[in-house]
Write an enzyme that holds these catalytic residues in place. Structure first.
Site, mmCIF file in Angstrom:
data_model
loop_
_atom_site.group_PDB
_atom_site.id
_atom_site.type_symbol
_atom_site.label_atom_id
_atom_site.label_comp_id
_atom_site.label_asym_id
_atom_site.label_seq_id
_atom_site.Cartn_x
_atom_site.Cartn_y
_atom_site.Cartn_z
ATOM 1 N N GLY A 55 5.252 6.285 3.930
ATOM 2 C CA GLY A 55 4.732 7.144 2.738
ATOM 3 C C GLY A 55 4.539 6.317 1.652
ATOM 4 O O GLY A 55 4.273 4.950 1.484
ATOM 5 N N ASN A 56 4.711 6.734 0.451
ATOM 6 C CA ASN A 56 4.453 5.868 -0.875
ATOM 7 C C ASN A 56 5.158 6.660 -2.209
ATOM 8 O O ASN A 56 5.711 7.669 -1.641
ATOM 9 C CB ASN A 56 2.801 5.811 -1.213
ATOM 10 C CG ASN A 56 2.207 7.075 -1.597
ATOM 11 O OD1 ASN A 56 2.415 7.652 -2.382
ATOM 12 N ND2 ASN A 56 1.309 7.277 -0.731
ATOM 13 N N ARG A 57 5.247 5.883 -3.273
ATOM 14 C CA ARG A 57 6.064 6.324 -4.309
ATOM 15 C C ARG A 57 5.396 7.335 -5.222
ATOM 16 O O ARG A 57 6.016 7.629 -6.223
ATOM 17 C CB ARG A 57 6.683 5.305 -5.203
ATOM 18 C CG ARG A 57 7.311 4.150 -4.307
ATOM 19 C CD ARG A 57 7.990 3.010 -5.448
ATOM 20 N NE ARG A 57 8.307 1.987 -4.573
ATOM 21 C CZ ARG A 57 9.281 1.507 -3.758
ATOM 22 N NH1 ARG A 57 10.120 2.563 -3.774
ATOM 23 N NH2 ARG A 57 9.309 0.469 -3.331
ATOM 24 N N ALA A 105 -2.037 10.336 -4.072
ATOM 25 C CA ALA A 105 -1.994 8.715 -3.486
ATOM 26 C C ALA A 105 -1.954 9.085 -1.916
ATOM 27 O O ALA A 105 -0.947 9.231 -1.152
ATOM 28 C CB ALA A 105 -0.544 8.086 -4.009
#
Ligand code: CTP
Length: 395
Positions: free
Chosen positions: A206-208, A273
């Site tokens: 995943g990402n932030r 994102a």
């Protein structure tokens, strides 16, 4: 324009509280339904009976009235706008610091509606850095500040800090509500948050991304009357009312959700994102710890923004984001061109206060005609106003 609008008027302890009576009269005359919440200190300046008579509703002051609990949550949900006028220096400070020691503050903290304030204080208090910091703080929460006026003050001095005149406040609210309806009849798709790409049933790549920027854009579009479809990855934000929510996990699900609705949309703003790569073959069972290293085979996901730009009709506007760490402008312009987007919004992780997780952002918008619009660091709510003003110049 105010006909049928629900205005929750908060009155705090200031000499200007007498003007609340005129304000209520003007609001009621303009067709608004007005309910009043007072701080205990404000009762020294104007009587609840006067305000109850003018608003035609009981005035609330305490968390408990007549042995029953005043439902602060419902008040903030009932209103289209919470207007705190006059706003004293003391209540401003409490609002900026999350205090909750009276009903007005409890309503403020739980309000889901728009909040506007009309400060009133002496010039020296107005100019004090702590007052200015508190104002900045509450505007970073998305609250609107109705500018103070210059004139004779309660101290007898002349200067800045006088509460806007009731007529001026009503005009401000009028234009606030009329601004809202400029996107009536338009449908806008917004994407937000990260995507999670499964590694196995319990792990993901995943990402932030927090989703805050996309949610703020969706809220601003809703305020201006647009029908909003918000396709969101996993986020920790409660679902806003009046917005069609579609929750997804992966880039593939986000792609599906977007193509399902895009044909009916006038615009798409892609703030998510989205993962560029996913695990080619996610394990069906939890991967056990065995070897010293583990290799994940990743494959490209479909670029949703690029796909929508390739199928968009001439009337549709497609907007992408570019989050960059280096060669920001060059990379953003490359994306604008390569994806055939109408606009690319650049935010750089190099700018402090911009990017993932923060409540603020600093953007530059590029359009396909070569336009470049640079904005200061602002709250994500204010940034969404800039984005929407740029994309829909008539809104
Ligand atoms: N985007 C998308 N689908 C993807 C990847 C990105 O719709 N699979 C969109 C994002 O929502 C954003 C824009 O494309 O609006 C740019 O995303 P970004 O990750 O910055 O750019 P990439 O094209 O993925 O390039 P890179 O990661 O190499 O910078």
């Amino acid at each position: 324009m105010l006909k049928g609008k629900k205005v929750l008027l908060g009155v705090t302890g200031s000499i200007a509280a007498y003007k609340s009576a005129f304000l209520i009269r003007l609001l009621v005359k303009a067709g608004a339904e007005v309910r009043v919440v007072m701080t205990p200190a404000s009762r020294d300046f104007i009587s609840p009976l006067t305000l109850a008579t003018l608003s035609k509703h009981e005035v609330l002051t305490g968390l408990f009235e007549n042995d029953s609990w005043a439902n602060h949550v419902m008040l903030g949900r009932w209103a289209d706008i919470m207007l705190i006028a006059p706003l004293s220096c003391n209540t401003l400070s409490d609002m900026a610091n999350g205090k909750c020691n009276n009903l007005l503050l409890a309503v403020y903290l739980s309000a889901t509606c728009e909040v506007a304030v009309a400060p009133a204080m002496d010039e020296d208090m107005w100019l004090h850095p702590s007052t200015q910091n508190n104002l900045k703080k509450i505007s970073s929460f998305g609250n609107h500040i109705i500018p103070v006026e210059e004139g004779e003050l309660a101290s007898g001095l002349y200067g800045k800090g006088r509460m806007a005149a009731p007529e001026g406040i009503v005009n401000w609210i009028n234009s606030f509500f009329s601004r809202k309806q400029t996107l009536l009849g338009k449908t806008v798709l917004v994407t937000a948050g990260p995507t999670y790409e499964a590694i196995d049933p319990v792990r993901f790549v995943g990402n932030r991304s927090s989703g805050k920027m996309g949610f703020a854009i969706a809220e601003e579009l809703k305020k201006r009357g647009a029908k909003v479809i918000l396709v969101s990855g996993p986020v920790n934000i409660s679902s806003p009312s009046g917005i069609d929510m579609v929750f997804v996990q992966s880039a593939a699900e986000m792609y599906e959700a977007c193509i399902n609705v895009f044909a009916s949309c006038d615009a798409a703003i892609m703030a998510a994102a989205v993962a560029d790569y996913r695990v080619k073959t996610p394990a069906t069972e939890k991967i056990k710890k065995k070897d010293e290293s583990l290799v994940l085979h990743l494959e490209k996901t479909t670029d949703i923004l690029q796909y929508l730009c390739s199928v968009k009709k001439p009337h549709q506007i497609v907007v992408g984001f570019a989050l960059e760490t280096n060669d920001e402008e060059a990379n953003a312009l490359k994306k604008l061109k390569a994806k055939h987007a109408d606009y690319i919004i650049l935010n750089s992780l190099g700018d402090s206060g911009a990017g993932f997780g923060t409540d603020t952002n600093k953007i530059t918008i590029f359009d396909k005609q070569g336009g470049r619009f640079v904005f200061d660091l602002k709250s994500k709510q204010e940034v969404s106003v800039d984005i929407i003003n740029t994309i829909f110049p008539d809104a």
